[in-house]
Design a protein around this motif. Sequence first.
Motif, PDB file in Angstrom:
ATOM      1  N   VAL A   1       0.813  -1.216   0.000  1.00  0.00           N
ATOM      2  CA  VAL A   1       0.000   0.000   0.000  1.00  0.00           C
ATOM      3  C   VAL A   1       0.845   1.263   0.000  1.00  0.00           C
ATOM      4  O   VAL A   1       0.320   2.361   0.145  1.00  0.00           O
ATOM      5  N   SER A   2       2.138   1.115  -0.151  1.00  0.00           N
ATOM      6  CA  SER A   2       3.026   2.259   0.040  1.00  0.00           C
ATOM      7  C   SER A   2       2.720   3.411  -0.908  1.00  0.00           C
ATOM      8  O   SER A   2       2.813   4.582  -0.536  1.00  0.00           O
ATOM      9  N   LYS A   3       2.332   3.093  -2.154  1.00  0.00           N
ATOM     10  CA  LYS A   3       2.082   4.156  -3.126  1.00  0.00           C
ATOM     11  C   LYS A   3       0.802   4.924  -2.843  1.00  0.00           C
ATOM     12  O   LYS A   3       0.595   6.008  -3.385  1.00  0.00           O
ATOM     13  N   ASP A   4      -0.070   4.368  -2.029  1.00  0.00           N
ATOM     14  CA  ASP A   4      -1.355   5.007  -1.766  1.00  0.00           C
ATOM     15  C   ASP A   4      -1.378   5.798  -0.466  1.00  0.00           C
ATOM     16  O   ASP A   4      -2.385   6.421  -0.140  1.00  0.00           O
ATOM     17  N   LEU A   5      -0.294   5.781   0.273  1.00  0.00           N
ATOM     18  CA  LEU A   5      -0.248   6.488   1.546  1.00  0.00           C
ATOM     19  C   LEU A   5       0.416   7.850   1.373  1.00  0.00           C
ATOM     20  O   LEU A   5       1.252   8.034   0.490  1.00  0.00           O
ATOM     21  N   PRO A   6       0.052   8.809   2.218  1.00  0.00           N
ATOM     22  CA  PRO A   6       0.697  10.125   2.156  1.00  0.00           C
ATOM     23  C   PRO A   6       2.197  10.008   2.421  1.00  0.00           C
ATOM     24  O   PRO A   6       2.651   9.104   3.116  1.00  0.00           O
ATOM     25  N   LYS A   7       2.937  10.930   1.862  1.00  0.00           N
ATOM     26  CA  LYS A   7       4.384  10.921   2.048  1.00  0.00           C
ATOM     27  C   LYS A   7       4.768  11.713   3.295  1.00  0.00           C
ATOM     28  O   LYS A   7       3.968  12.439   3.874  1.00  0.00           O
ATOM     29  N   HIS A   8       6.038  11.553   3.674  1.00  0.00           N
ATOM     30  CA  HIS A   8       6.633  12.321   4.771  1.00  0.00           C
ATOM     31  C   HIS A   8       5.867  12.120   6.073  1.00  0.00           C
ATOM     32  O   HIS A   8       5.558  13.065   6.802  1.00  0.00           O
ATOM     33  N   CYS A   9       5.568  10.872   6.371  1.00  0.00           N
ATOM     34  CA  CYS A   9       4.879  10.513   7.615  1.00  0.00           C
ATOM     35  C   CYS A   9       5.702   9.462   8.344  1.00  0.00           C
ATOM     36  O   CYS A   9       6.701   8.949   7.842  1.00  0.00           O
ATOM     37  N   LEU A  10       5.257   9.143   9.551  1.00  0.00           N
ATOM     38  CA  LEU A  10       5.754   7.969  10.259  1.00  0.00           C
ATOM     39  C   LEU A  10       4.652   6.919  10.213  1.00  0.00           C
ATOM     40  O   LEU A  10       3.476   7.227  10.458  1.00  0.00           O
ATOM     41  N   TYR A  11       5.031   5.669   9.928  1.00  0.00           N
ATOM     42  CA  TYR A  11       4.035   4.632   9.676  1.00  0.00           C
ATOM     43  C   TYR A  11       4.168   3.501  10.701  1.00  0.00           C
ATOM     44  O   TYR A  11       5.273   3.103  11.081  1.00  0.00           O
ATOM     45  N   THR A  12       3.018   2.987  11.106  1.00  0.00           N
ATOM     46  CA  THR A  12       2.959   1.848  12.025  1.00  0.00           C
ATOM     47  C   THR A  12       1.938   0.855  11.499  1.00  0.00           C
ATOM     48  O   THR A  12       0.816   1.247  11.153  1.00  0.00           O
ATOM     49  N   ARG A  13       2.325  -0.403  11.421  1.00  0.00           N
ATOM     50  CA  ARG A  13       1.451  -1.453  10.890  1.00  0.00           C
ATOM     51  C   ARG A  13       0.927  -2.313  12.042  1.00  0.00           C
ATOM     52  O   ARG A  13       1.691  -2.907  12.786  1.00  0.00           O
ATOM     53  N   LEU A  14      -0.394  -2.373  12.178  1.00  0.00           N
ATOM     54  CA  LEU A  14      -1.031  -3.187  13.208  1.00  0.00           C
ATOM     55  C   LEU A  14      -1.683  -4.395  12.536  1.00  0.00           C
ATOM     56  O   LEU A  14      -2.701  -4.265  11.853  1.00  0.00           O
TER      57      LEU A  14
END
Length: 721
Positions: A552-565
């Motif tokens: 899903v990386s291409k569909d998420l906003p850029k320049h964020c911190l990401y956490t996968r649950l």
Amino acid sequence: MSVSPAAPPGSLPINRLGEPLLRRLSGVLDRAAPGRGWRDLAQRAGSHGRVKLSSLELEQCSLKVLEPEGSPSWSLLRLLGERGCTVVELMEFLQALEHTEALQYLSPPGSLVGLPENKIHVCIQPQSQNLMVGDTLVLECGAVGNPVPHYQWFRNGFPLTNGNRKVYMVSYVDMEHQGTYWCRMFNDQDNQESKKIEVMIGRKAMAVECTEEEFSSLGKPDLQEQSADRPSAIDKVALLIGNMSYWNHPQLKAPMVDVYELTNLLRQLDFKVVSLLDLTESEMRNAVDEFLLLLDKGVYGLLYYAGHGYENYGNSFMVPIDAPNPYRSANCLCVQNILKLMQEKETGLNVFLLDMCRKRNEYDDTILILDALKVTANIVFGYATCQGAEAFEIQHSGLANGIFMKFLKERMLEDKKITVLLDEVAEDMGKCHLTKGKQALEIRSSLSEKRALTDPIQQTGSSAESLARNLQWAKAHELPESMYLDFKCGVQIQLGFAAEFSNVLIIYTRIVKKPPEILVCKAYVTDFPLDLDIDPKEANKGTPEETGSYLVSKDLPKHCLYTRLSSLQKLKEHLIFTVCLHYEYPGIDDSLDERKEVNVGKPLIAKLGIHHGFEENCCMSNRPFHTQASTPVAAEYYLSPNHCQPNSYPGVHHPNSAHSDHFRQPEACHCNATLNVRTSRQEVWTCSSHIRKNNIPVETTDDTVDLGFSFSNSLRLSKKQ
């Protein structure tokens, strides 16, 4: 799992007995005469099916004689206890060996196993059966007692010739074998009877009377049907399960990509899709229960499974991630039982796509007696490989795709009868030099209508069934809304959410507003519920890929911190976590922190509560889901950006981002690099010698052979289980 204090002592596993008793019992077995020693006990336990041991484990037991205080029997009893062998079962094995000395240790006065002295205890009951003329009848009953019980089988009240053993078998049944059966177990101290069961016999071909006019019209199409429009569905729903992170077996990779891409395709065909990764036995059973709630008369139902599995006696078994080693039907879900429950819903089409191995499980000798399926013309099975065969995975660049899914996804959207579509997929697979002669798609179908996955959904208005179905599906796909958090220092943070699967949630944070006097500012999420078992080292990453979210990386906003649950199905209460803001002012050495607690309720599949233990009505071996699952093995193939067109994946929702229904497909690969076959699918990812020695049900061969194939970018072709 702890044993309830109320459980009969005889149901205790062997390893719950006291060490002094086990030592005395081991000594008796170590010095026993031929025919009654520990090896004979191991062979007897293995013939029981549920506690079979490998030759390697028996060799390890034998080597204990080289140790000063070593005992092969002690080692064997510990292994049997770990497999769940109970005291009553051990007594039955010893009675079969006529080992009276060992039995005396287990049933002295004031019996440790809780059996009344001189009483017979029935531990195996016969099961009712529905057979056809020519089938084999196998009935089994078991009991323990002192003296050893004798057996006599009855049909309709009359004793049966040759019916004086535990197992009564008729190799070829006819109508005369139909009736009520039971077994009498007796010795000179006691007399017990098993429960009475019914054996029904049917004929394989039934004559149907018809008039001469009806006979002459056979084969002619019905004019009304001929003029009717194409078939339609009341609704279309799909359950997709991909198991990878096995507790007691080697890990897999391909199911994640396969489930994700199939989700994409099915949503374009207007299916309501529930996509789940890594389910335990109870979670799989409860997920199937929830799936059945979405079915109704005329609804198209599709079940896709990728993971470990096997096939015994024509029954296919899906293996949960918490299945023991080795596993048997009692630990798995039987696909044929699920089909029966789907039929009870009067579904318009039942499609099963099984991406798993179909090798026989030598550790499971259980012959399941399933209720007869209805004779319907709407069942389609697509097996990734032939019966008794393996399938393969192709690996490349960190991601994996199954061979089955690689070819299926290229035709999935074609407007063709489902069996025609699968036939063409089979032809495509047959042309692939990588698996030619090694893996072939097998199709089984009773479909007599031109049903297709592309059939339109018939709009029937707002019926109560339709509303309930929509509500049930929506509950499993409700995402928390994006929110903005304001902190006292003047910083504003956006908190957003995306769904990778129905049980996998992505949380992203970014700084929206920061006062100029703040030098450094960082926001991260922490303090998640213990149910989710989140590793802090894998949270708050700079890219989705670092968290394991490649899809899903291409569909998420850029320049964020990401956490996968992941594993949201395990969430028992609301998802409550903390957003921590870390910031610094110029000229001040110490950093400052502010914290805000966030409650987003129960997102996605967590609302359905499938973490609860399953009910007895779906966990017994003769009940809906307690059966063995065929495991066609699919091939894994790692996708790289170089081989894919731009796409937007399903299930990803976030603010200010349009959702695209297009999907990414890999381009054709050019053959210019060597492929290396490794071991079975279970060993693709952890190929250490330790894992190769594990006592895993033999679903694929363990040989390692170099194939003279070539593929672009050094793809690796591996057998899958």
